[in-house]
Design a protein around this motif. Structure first.
Motif, PDB file in Angstrom:
ATOM      1  N   GLN A  44       7.575  20.616   2.686  1.00 24.80           N
ATOM      2  CA  GLN A  44       8.700  19.756   2.351  1.00 24.80           C
ATOM      3  C   GLN A  44       8.216  18.336   2.085  1.00 24.80           C
ATOM      4  OE1 GLN A  44      11.274  20.374   5.822  1.00 24.80           O
ATOM      5  NE2 GLN A  44      12.679  21.519   4.500  1.00 24.80           N
ATOM      6  N   GLN A  45       8.974  17.631   1.274  1.00 27.23           N
ATOM      7  CA  GLN A  45       8.685  16.232   1.036  1.00 27.23           C
ATOM      8  C   GLN A  45       8.874  15.449   2.331  1.00 27.23           C
ATOM      9  OE1 GLN A  45      11.379  13.549  -1.321  1.00 27.23           O
ATOM     10  NE2 GLN A  45       9.703  13.678  -2.815  1.00 27.23           N
ATOM     11  N   GLU A  46       7.977  14.515   2.587  1.00 25.30           N
ATOM     12  CA  GLU A  46       8.065  13.732   3.797  1.00 25.30           C
ATOM     13  C   GLU A  46       7.928  12.245   3.497  1.00 25.30           C
ATOM     14  OE1 GLU A  46       4.953  14.543   6.592  1.00 25.30           O
ATOM     15  OE2 GLU A  46       3.344  14.307   5.116  1.00 25.30           O
ATOM     16  N   PHE A  47       8.548  11.474   4.338  1.00 21.45           N
ATOM     17  CA  PHE A  47       8.487  10.031   4.250  1.00 21.45           C
ATOM     18  C   PHE A  47       7.106   9.540   4.638  1.00 21.45           C
ATOM     19  CE2 PHE A  47       8.751   6.114   6.796  1.00 21.45           C
ATOM     20  CZ  PHE A  47       9.203   5.222   5.832  1.00 21.45           C
ATOM     21  N   VAL A  48       6.609   8.546   3.911  1.00 25.37           N
ATOM     22  CA  VAL A  48       5.311   7.954   4.209  1.00 25.37           C
ATOM     23  C   VAL A  48       5.487   6.528   4.718  1.00 25.37           C
ATOM     24  CG1 VAL A  48       3.068   7.256   3.300  1.00 25.37           C
ATOM     25  CG2 VAL A  48       4.132   9.388   2.518  1.00 25.37           C
ATOM     26  N   ALA A  49       6.089   5.690   3.903  1.00 21.13           N
ATOM     27  CA  ALA A  49       6.269   4.287   4.263  1.00 21.13           C
ATOM     28  C   ALA A  49       7.268   3.656   3.322  1.00 21.13           C
ATOM     29  CB  ALA A  49       4.936   3.529   4.197  1.00 21.13           C
ATOM     30  N   ASP A  50       7.893   2.580   3.755  1.00 20.42           N
ATOM     31  CA  ASP A  50       8.720   1.798   2.862  1.00 20.42           C
ATOM     32  C   ASP A  50       8.729   0.350   3.305  1.00 20.42           C
ATOM     33  OD1 ASP A  50      11.935   3.145   4.062  1.00 20.42           O
ATOM     34  OD2 ASP A  50      10.676   1.561   4.916  1.00 20.42           O
ATOM     35  N   ILE A  51       9.277  -0.497   2.451  1.00 14.67           N
ATOM     36  CA  ILE A  51       9.333  -1.919   2.742  1.00 14.67           C
ATOM     37  C   ILE A  51      10.602  -2.483   2.130  1.00 14.67           C
ATOM     38  CG2 ILE A  51       7.903  -2.479   0.728  1.00 14.67           C
ATOM     39  CD1 ILE A  51       6.707  -4.771   2.484  1.00 14.67           C
ATOM     40  N   GLY A  52      11.334  -3.263   2.911  1.00 18.68           N
ATOM     41  CA  GLY A  52      12.593  -3.821   2.464  1.00 18.68           C
ATOM     42  C   GLY A  52      12.415  -5.145   1.745  1.00 18.68           C
ATOM     43  N   ASP A  53      13.547  -5.711   1.324  1.00 15.42           N
ATOM     44  CA  ASP A  53      13.485  -6.974   0.599  1.00 15.42           C
ATOM     45  C   ASP A  53      13.115  -8.145   1.490  1.00 15.42           C
ATOM     46  OD1 ASP A  53      17.142  -7.354   0.241  1.00 15.42           O
ATOM     47  OD2 ASP A  53      15.872  -7.074   1.994  1.00 15.42           O
ATOM     48  N   ASP A  55      10.500  -7.860   3.408  1.00 17.45           N
ATOM     49  CA  ASP A  55       9.085  -7.558   3.641  1.00 17.45           C
ATOM     50  C   ASP A  55       8.838  -6.951   5.016  1.00 17.45           C
ATOM     51  OD1 ASP A  55       7.761 -10.430   1.807  1.00 17.45           O
ATOM     52  OD2 ASP A  55       8.425  -8.460   1.124  1.00 17.45           O
ATOM     53  N   SER A  56       9.800  -6.191   5.517  1.00 13.29           N
ATOM     54  CA  SER A  56       9.644  -5.507   6.784  1.00 13.29           C
ATOM     55  C   SER A  56       9.220  -4.065   6.521  1.00 13.29           C
ATOM     56  CB  SER A  56      10.940  -5.544   7.586  1.00 13.29           C
ATOM     57  OG  SER A  56      12.015  -5.006   6.836  1.00 13.29           O
ATOM     58  N   PRO A  57       8.016  -3.698   6.937  1.00 16.62           N
ATOM     59  CA  PRO A  57       7.521  -2.350   6.638  1.00 16.62           C
ATOM     60  C   PRO A  57       7.897  -1.322   7.699  1.00 16.62           C
ATOM     61  CG  PRO A  57       5.777  -3.640   7.612  1.00 16.62           C
ATOM     62  CD  PRO A  57       6.977  -4.552   7.515  1.00 16.62           C
ATOM     63  N   ASN A  58       7.965  -0.085   7.272  1.00 18.10           N
ATOM     64  CA  ASN A  58       8.161   1.056   8.151  1.00 18.10           C
ATOM     65  C   ASN A  58       7.153   2.128   7.775  1.00 18.10           C
ATOM     66  OD1 ASN A  58      10.816   0.313   9.598  1.00 18.10           O
ATOM     67  ND2 ASN A  58      11.322   0.074   7.427  1.00 18.10           N
ATOM     68  N   TYR A  59       6.646   2.838   8.783  1.00 21.38           N
ATOM     69  CA  TYR A  59       5.630   3.848   8.547  1.00 21.38           C
ATOM     70  C   TYR A  59       5.942   5.132   9.292  1.00 21.38           C
ATOM     71  CZ  TYR A  59       2.844  -0.144   6.989  1.00 21.38           C
ATOM     72  OH  TYR A  59       2.385  -1.270   6.336  1.00 21.38           O
ATOM     73  N   ALA A  60       5.591   6.242   8.663  1.00 26.00           N
ATOM     74  CA  ALA A  60       5.596   7.504   9.377  1.00 26.00           C
ATOM     75  C   ALA A  60       4.481   7.499  10.411  1.00 26.00           C
ATOM     76  CB  ALA A  60       5.400   8.671   8.404  1.00 26.00           C
ATOM     77  N   ARG A  66      -3.175   3.401   9.495  1.00 24.79           N
ATOM     78  CA  ARG A  66      -4.128   3.753   8.450  1.00 24.79           C
ATOM     79  C   ARG A  66      -3.678   3.268   7.075  1.00 24.79           C
ATOM     80  NH1 ARG A  66      -4.932   8.772   7.109  1.00 24.79           N
ATOM     81  NH2 ARG A  66      -2.960   9.604   7.920  1.00 24.79           N
ATOM     82  N   PHE A  67      -2.380   3.316   6.824  1.00 25.64           N
ATOM     83  CA  PHE A  67      -1.829   2.889   5.548  1.00 25.64           C
ATOM     84  C   PHE A  67      -1.128   1.550   5.705  1.00 25.64           C
ATOM     85  CE2 PHE A  67      -1.063   7.427   3.682  1.00 25.64           C
ATOM     86  CZ  PHE A  67      -2.393   7.735   3.912  1.00 25.64           C
ATOM     87  N   THR A  68      -1.148   0.766   4.649  1.00 29.78           N
ATOM     88  CA  THR A  68      -0.468  -0.519   4.642  1.00 29.78           C
ATOM     89  C   THR A  68       0.346  -0.652   3.365  1.00 29.78           C
ATOM     90  OG1 THR A  68      -2.267  -1.550   5.907  1.00 29.78           O
ATOM     91  CG2 THR A  68      -0.720  -3.014   4.795  1.00 29.78           C
ATOM     92  N   ILE A  69       1.636  -0.910   3.521  1.00 23.51           N
ATOM     93  CA  ILE A  69       2.514  -1.065   2.371  1.00 23.51           C
ATOM     94  C   ILE A  69       2.815  -2.542   2.166  1.00 23.51           C
ATOM     95  CG2 ILE A  69       4.648  -0.779   3.707  1.00 23.51           C
ATOM     96  CD1 ILE A  69       5.790   0.770   1.299  1.00 23.51           C
TER      97      ILE A  69
END
Length: 120
Positions: A44-53, A55-60, A66-69
């Motif tokens: 299944q498709q899974e969430f990796v990361a996102d960032i809002g307007d 500039d607040s990031p969220n990560y799985a 390991r990852f930086t958005i």
């Protein structure tokens, strides 16, 4: 409709790095959130990361530390720096946006995906 173009996918060795980019274009009021999802074959498709307007990031949990958005608002561009890659990171990565159209309605856009393959 927001149009998204991804780049930066490819082949990396375990422990290596890749940097993905996603550029948004089209007619819209603003992009509220930009993020990444991934899908491995048969999974299944899974969430990796996102960032809002703001500039607040969220990560799985699977990619945290390991990852930086990041995003560049002036260019409507988002980046995903992928370090310490693992074979289980192998997937097609999709750029995603949640924004507001010119009519004030919520709008979701997807890129066509870029392949990331990590070998051990």
């Amino acid at each position: 409709q927001v149009q998204l173009v991804e780049s930066g996918g490819g082949l990396a060795q375990a422990g290596g790095s890749l940097r993905l980019s996603c550029a948004a274009s089209g007619r819209f009021r603003f992009v509220k959130i930009m993020g990444w999802y991934r899908q491995a074959p048969g999974k299944q498709q899974e969430f990796v990361a996102d960032i809002g307007d703001g500039d607040s990031p969220n990560y799985a949990d699977a990619v945290k530390d390991r990852f930086t958005i990041s995003r560049h608002a002036a260019e409507n561009t988002m980046y995903l720096q992928m370090d310490g890659l693992r074979p289980e990171d192998t997937a097609v990565y999709y750029c995603n946006t949640v924004g507001v159209g010119l009519d004030g309605r919520a709008q979701i856009g997807w890129g066509q995906g870029t392949q990331v393959t990590v070998s051990s």
